[in-house]
Motif scaffolding. Sequence first.
Motif, PDB file in Angstrom:
ATOM      1  N   LYS A 262       0.937  -1.109  -0.014  1.00 51.04           N
ATOM      2  CA  LYS A 262       0.090   0.010  -0.010  1.00 51.04           C
ATOM      3  C   LYS A 262       0.850   1.209  -0.049  1.00 51.04           C
ATOM      4  CE  LYS A 262      -3.659  -2.170   2.811  1.00 51.04           C
ATOM      5  NZ  LYS A 262      -4.408  -2.257   4.038  1.00 51.04           N
ATOM      6  N   VAL A 263       0.596   2.175  -1.024  1.00 50.98           N
ATOM      7  CA  VAL A 263       1.233   3.397  -0.792  1.00 50.98           C
ATOM      8  C   VAL A 263       0.302   4.834  -0.776  1.00 50.98           C
ATOM      9  CG1 VAL A 263       2.850   2.329  -2.418  1.00 50.98           C
ATOM     10  CG2 VAL A 263       1.134   3.663  -3.361  1.00 50.98           C
TER      11      VAL A 263
ATOM     12  N   PHE B 189       3.195  -0.569  -9.680  1.00 49.53           N
ATOM     13  CA  PHE B 189       4.296  -1.485  -9.024  1.00 49.53           C
ATOM     14  C   PHE B 189       5.430  -0.656  -8.624  1.00 49.53           C
ATOM     15  CE2 PHE B 189       5.096  -2.656 -13.423  1.00 49.53           C
ATOM     16  CZ  PHE B 189       6.459  -2.580 -13.284  1.00 49.53           C
ATOM     17  N   LEU B 190       6.236  -1.170  -7.653  1.00 48.26           N
ATOM     18  CA  LEU B 190       7.122  -0.745  -7.182  1.00 48.26           C
ATOM     19  C   LEU B 190       8.476  -1.381  -7.754  1.00 48.26           C
ATOM     20  CD1 LEU B 190       6.486   0.100  -3.674  1.00 48.26           C
ATOM     21  CD2 LEU B 190       6.272   1.962  -5.367  1.00 48.26           C
TER      22      LEU B 190
ATOM     23  N   ILE C 100       1.333  -2.814  -6.369  1.00 44.65           N
ATOM     24  CA  ILE C 100       0.775  -1.984  -5.475  1.00 44.65           C
ATOM     25  C   ILE C 100      -0.510  -2.425  -5.436  1.00 44.65           C
ATOM     26  CG2 ILE C 100       0.089   0.300  -5.119  1.00 44.65           C
ATOM     27  CD1 ILE C 100       2.735   1.232  -6.278  1.00 44.65           C
ATOM     28  N   SER C 101      -1.336  -2.609  -4.081  1.00 44.94           N
ATOM     29  CA  SER C 101      -2.708  -3.022  -4.105  1.00 44.94           C
ATOM     30  C   SER C 101      -3.504  -1.822  -3.783  1.00 44.94           C
ATOM     31  CB  SER C 101      -2.825  -4.109  -3.032  1.00 44.94           C
ATOM     32  OG  SER C 101      -2.246  -3.567  -1.708  1.00 44.94           O
ATOM     33  N   GLU C 102      -2.866  -0.581  -3.309  1.00 40.83           N
ATOM     34  CA  GLU C 102      -3.747   0.329  -2.778  1.00 40.83           C
ATOM     35  C   GLU C 102      -2.980   1.567  -2.964  1.00 40.83           C
ATOM     36  OE1 GLU C 102      -5.189   1.738   1.621  1.00 40.83           O
ATOM     37  OE2 GLU C 102      -6.101  -0.090   0.983  1.00 40.83           O
ATOM     38  N   ILE C 103      -3.701   2.728  -3.371  1.00 39.71           N
ATOM     39  CA  ILE C 103      -3.025   4.025  -3.737  1.00 39.71           C
ATOM     40  C   ILE C 103      -3.823   5.231  -2.779  1.00 39.71           C
ATOM     41  CG2 ILE C 103      -2.066   5.883  -5.129  1.00 39.71           C
ATOM     42  CD1 ILE C 103      -1.464   3.691  -7.089  1.00 39.71           C
TER      43      ILE C 103
ATOM     44  N   LEU D 272      -6.311  -1.395  -5.793  1.00 38.92           N
ATOM     45  CA  LEU D 272      -6.028  -1.816  -6.962  1.00 38.92           C
ATOM     46  C   LEU D 272      -6.118  -3.177  -7.290  1.00 38.92           C
ATOM     47  CD1 LEU D 272      -3.027   0.679  -8.108  1.00 38.92           C
ATOM     48  CD2 LEU D 272      -5.515   0.751  -8.704  1.00 38.92           C
ATOM     49  N   ASN D 273      -6.165  -3.898  -8.428  1.00 42.79           N
ATOM     50  CA  ASN D 273      -5.938  -5.291  -8.847  1.00 42.79           C
ATOM     51  C   ASN D 273      -4.418  -5.485  -8.773  1.00 42.79           C
ATOM     52  OD1 ASN D 273      -6.336  -7.994  -9.632  1.00 42.79           O
ATOM     53  ND2 ASN D 273      -6.591  -7.415 -11.867  1.00 42.79           N
ATOM     54  N   ALA D 274      -4.296  -6.429  -7.748  1.00 45.71           N
ATOM     55  CA  ALA D 274      -2.653  -6.530  -7.685  1.00 45.71           C
ATOM     56  C   ALA D 274      -2.331  -7.876  -7.309  1.00 45.71           C
ATOM     57  CB  ALA D 274      -1.979  -5.837  -6.559  1.00 45.71           C
TER      58      ALA D 274
END
Length: 277
Positions: free
Chosen positions: A125-126, A236-237, A247-250, A255-257
């Motif tokens: 998560k970012v 993604f990172l 990345i699953s959450e911004i 997000l689809n991850a």
Amino acid sequence: MSMIVWLNGSLVPLEEARISPLDHGFLVGDGVFETLVARGGRLFAAQEHWERLVHSCEVMGLTPTTEEEFIGAMDAVLKANDLLDARVRYTLSSGDGPLGSDRGDVGNTVLVTAVPLKGWGPTEKVCLVPWPRLETGALAGVKSTSYGENVLALAHSKARGCGEAILANTKGELCEGTGSNIFIVVDGRLITPPLSSGCLAGVTRRLVLSACLRAGLSCHEETVSAEALATCEEAFLSSTTRDVHPISEIDGRALNAPGPITAQVQAAFERLAATMR
């Protein structure tokens, strides 16, 4: 067993290692560093990291060590600590100096440390932090030990339940994470900020670009507004320890991850990495 570190050419137990109170790496952050991973006792992408260390030293006016010394010191630390899978850090400062910005002339301080490699979760998560990266600064793109901005940004992110902070630059363009580069998918196109954004020239970033080229995947180095984080389909990172990390959450938006493009990049990167081990 005590951790063994490499300090100025010698292997010493951690509790016996001493750096001068006048060292400029401590006093004013006048130094550079590289973080590498070792798997199975072998350093990954060591030459690429050494080349970046040389670049950082050149920008900061420091004298780099040779590639042989760079790799030899890290290999010695891995062996001394019986580490196979490890996170290894090579730090070089300008050495002792006066109580100010002027440098001394006693020569570099070099410290190498290694710890067992810890894995990340399957996704991250970012959040976007409110402080911009100065893309025209003297240290833009340099892996300097002056990491105060990153420490503050990451603390801000973690206080909001995230594991990485994302920074824009002063133009409002997407830049990077505190210890990673970022890739996003917008309208089906994979994009990563160009080096002119002020982001670090990540070793893994470069390998991801190479992996995409080999796999026939289009990846565009182009300027993109940080506002794209609010609508991108995937992200993604990339970093030395994360590899390709979905990345699953911004900023609280799920997000689809991994998304389909991210999954293709992960597979392409792993194929390239396997040829380098």
